[in-house]
Scaffold this active site. Structure first.
Site, short mmCIF file in Angstrom:
data_model
loop_
_atom_site.label_atom_id
_atom_site.label_comp_id
_atom_site.label_asym_id
_atom_site.label_seq_id
_atom_site.Cartn_x
_atom_site.Cartn_y
_atom_site.Cartn_z
N GLY A 48 3.25 -3.71 -3.94
CA GLY A 48 3.06 -4.03 -5.34
C GLY A 48 3.25 -2.77 -6.17
O GLY A 48 4.27 -2.57 -6.81
N TYR A 54 -1.21 -2.37 -11.90
CA TYR A 54 -2.67 -2.27 -11.97
C TYR A 54 -3.08 -1.56 -13.26
O TYR A 54 -3.87 -0.62 -13.23
CB TYR A 54 -3.23 -1.54 -10.74
CG TYR A 54 -2.84 -2.18 -9.45
CD1 TYR A 54 -3.43 -3.37 -9.03
CD2 TYR A 54 -1.85 -1.62 -8.62
CE1 TYR A 54 -3.07 -3.97 -7.84
CE2 TYR A 54 -1.48 -2.23 -7.44
CZ TYR A 54 -2.09 -3.40 -7.06
OH TYR A 54 -1.73 -4.00 -5.88
N GLY A 105 0.78 -1.24 0.00
CA GLY A 105 0.00 0.00 0.00
C GLY A 105 0.81 1.28 0.00
O GLY A 105 0.26 2.35 0.25
N CYS A 113 -16.76 3.17 -27.22
CA CYS A 113 -17.98 3.94 -27.38
C CYS A 113 -18.64 4.13 -26.03
O CYS A 113 -19.76 3.65 -25.79
CB CYS A 113 -18.90 3.23 -28.35
SG CYS A 113 -18.09 2.89 -29.91
N GLU A 159 4.99 -6.15 1.78
CA GLU A 159 4.63 -6.75 0.47
C GLU A 159 4.04 -5.70 -0.45
O GLU A 159 2.86 -5.76 -0.79
CB GLU A 159 3.68 -7.94 0.68
CG GLU A 159 2.53 -7.66 1.60
CD GLU A 159 1.60 -8.86 1.82
OE1 GLU A 159 2.04 -10.00 1.65
OE2 GLU A 159 0.43 -8.61 2.16
C1 LIG Z 1 -2.94 -5.73 -3.10
C2 LIG Z 1 -2.24 -6.23 -1.92
C3 LIG Z 1 -0.92 -5.83 -1.68
C4 LIG Z 1 -0.18 -4.83 -2.54
O1 LIG Z 1 -0.76 -3.56 -2.44
P1 LIG Z 1 -0.08 -2.32 -3.19
O2 LIG Z 1 -1.03 -1.21 -2.94
O3 LIG Z 1 0.01 -2.68 -4.62
O4 LIG Z 1 1.25 -2.10 -2.59
C5 LIG Z 1 -0.27 -6.37 -0.60
N1 LIG Z 1 -0.89 -7.26 0.22
C6 LIG Z 1 -2.17 -7.65 0.02
C7 LIG Z 1 -2.79 -8.61 0.96
C8 LIG Z 1 -2.88 -7.14 -1.05
O5 LIG Z 1 -4.15 -7.52 -1.23
#
Ligand SMILES: *Cc1c(COP(=O)(O)O)cnc(C)c1O
Length: 402
Positions: free
Chosen positions: A270, A375, A232, A346, A268
């Site tokens: 992303g 994403y 996040g 459209c 973790e």
């Molecule tokens: C989506 C998700 C992430 C990654 O979130 P980001 O906003 O992309 O960093 C990490 N852990 C869990 C459990 C998620 O669902």
């Protein structure tokens, strides 16, 4: 306006119009970014990449030297990641895991299961007994914690501390912990706690969340070896030059780790790892005026890059001028500075950027949309209207790749 790296720019300008739209990824830039993130994190912090942000095999492989493992949230991601980066540690999470998915994960020897409910725990325990009777499967209990100081208030996608399908309610902790400590499930080993409470947090907010999670987890009265504080980390689509402050985050995590010797902290992320390395490049097909506003219609659209539609933002972009014009009549061109960039669908929702700074943009010019490495393609509704799919280019200056 974020400008593509020279390698990305060159590739975009050498593609034929029919090879557009295209996703162009700068794997060298991704490696440099990931190396920086890894370098500022202290030793006891493990870095997992949340594959759902962008599961392209080339991306997973480019990240491999810098991450400790990968977080997967479906049987599909599990099989795909295990093939793309064989032998790397995997954490399997997500609500609504099926028995078949859990079985597949056990058969692959997945290192960590993020357990989201009591039923999830019981299914895992039963399948672990059947599939892996001689080992103990590592479990992190995911909790939906309310973070005390309201630090989630401004975040884009808060999912902690309010009703959601994610994780266990904190009040269930005593009962669930008992199931893992009283011998009920001898094939499971409680390793610790997992929480992913929000998306879009800056470093001070992330640290405050991490401290709250660790404090709560270490106060449960049972031995906790690991705490996964989730992902996040923010990506600022309105000010793309402002990056998540990994340095400050690493410093704060160092203090947190020092305060809890022996505890493994895991994150973790992303989006904040891969967003910056990807570009969605396309060509302006037409420029027109409608009720006082100017529109440039590009090849492709939100069926390839759904991010602006889902997040309700304007995707940052820059125009790459192209001088060739194949037709004998004048090129359609914007008269003003601000132009909305729409796709070929459209539907009025197919807007990639509203009132973008694109002075005088002409049909035939190219547009590079930034922050398209997370994403983006993989969350898009590709088949709506049946336009062709984009090309994919993975630029790799370090490994002599394409
Ligand atoms: C989506 C998700 C992430 C990654 O979130 P980001 O906003 O992309 O960093 C990490 N852990 C869990 C459990 C998620 O669902």
């Amino acid at each position: 306006m974020p400008h593509p790296t020279p390698a990305v720019r060159d590739r975009i300008l050498t593609l034929a119009p029919t090879e557009l739209p295209a996703y162009v990824y700068d794997l060298t830039a991704l490696r440099e970014h990931a190396a920086h993130v890894r370098a500022v994190l202290p030793e006891p912090v493990e870095l997992y990449y949340a594959a759902k942000a962008n599961p392209e095999s080339a991306i997973l492989a480019a990240l491999a030297p810098y991450v400790d493992g990968y977080e997967v949230s479906s049987g599909g991601e599990l099989a795909h990641v295990a093939e793309a980066v064989p032998g790397r540690p995997l954490a399997f999470g997500g609500p609504g895991k099926t028995a078949a998915e859990i079985r597949a994960a056990l058969e692959r020897g997945v290192e960590r299961f993020h357990v989201e409910s009591e039923h999830d725990l019981r299914v895992l325990a039963e399948l672990a007994r059947q599939v892996a009777p001689d080992t103990r499967v590592g479990v992190l209990l995911r909790f939906n914690l309310a973070v005390a100081d309201g630090s989630l208030a401004g975040s884009a996608l808060a999912m902690g501390g309010r009703p959601t399908p994610f994780g266990l309610d904190p009040e269930r902790a005593p009962d669930v912990l008992r199931l893992l400590t009283d011998g009920t499930h001898p094939h499971l080993e409680l390793r610790g706690v997992h929480a992913h409470l929000a998306s879009g947090l800056d470093a001070p907010q992330q640290l405050s969340v991490a401290r709250s999670i660790v404090e709560w987890a270490t106060g449960l009265g049972v031995p906790i070896a690991e705490v996964n504080v989730g992902g996040g980390m923010t990506v600022d689509y309105t000010r793309p030059e402002i990056l998540f402050d990994w340095q400050a985050y690493g410093k704060g995590l160092t203090e947190l780790a020092d305060a809890h010797p022996g505890l493994t902290l895991r994150i973790e992320p992303g989006r904040a790892l891969t967003a910056y390395c990807g570009w969605y490049a396309t060509e302006v097909l037409d420029v027109k005026r409608s009720h006082g506003e100017e529109f440039a219609v590009v090849r492709g659209g939100t069926h390839h890059l759904r991010t602006p539609a889902t997040k309700g933002h304007d995707q940052p972009c820059s125009v790459l001028a192209v001088e060739e014009w194949p037709y004998p009549w004048p090129r359609p061109a914007a008269e003003g500075e601000r132009v909305s960039l729409a796709g070929q669908l459209c539907t009025p929702k197919d807007l990639l950027a509203r009132n973008a700074h694109a002075p005088g943009v002409r049909a035939g010019d190219r547009v590079a949309f930034a922050l398209a490495g997370a994403y983006a393609w993989n969350i898009s509704h590709h088949d709506f209207l049946m336009h062709p799919r984009p090309g994919f280019h993975f630029l790799d200056r370090t490994a002599g790749g394409v």
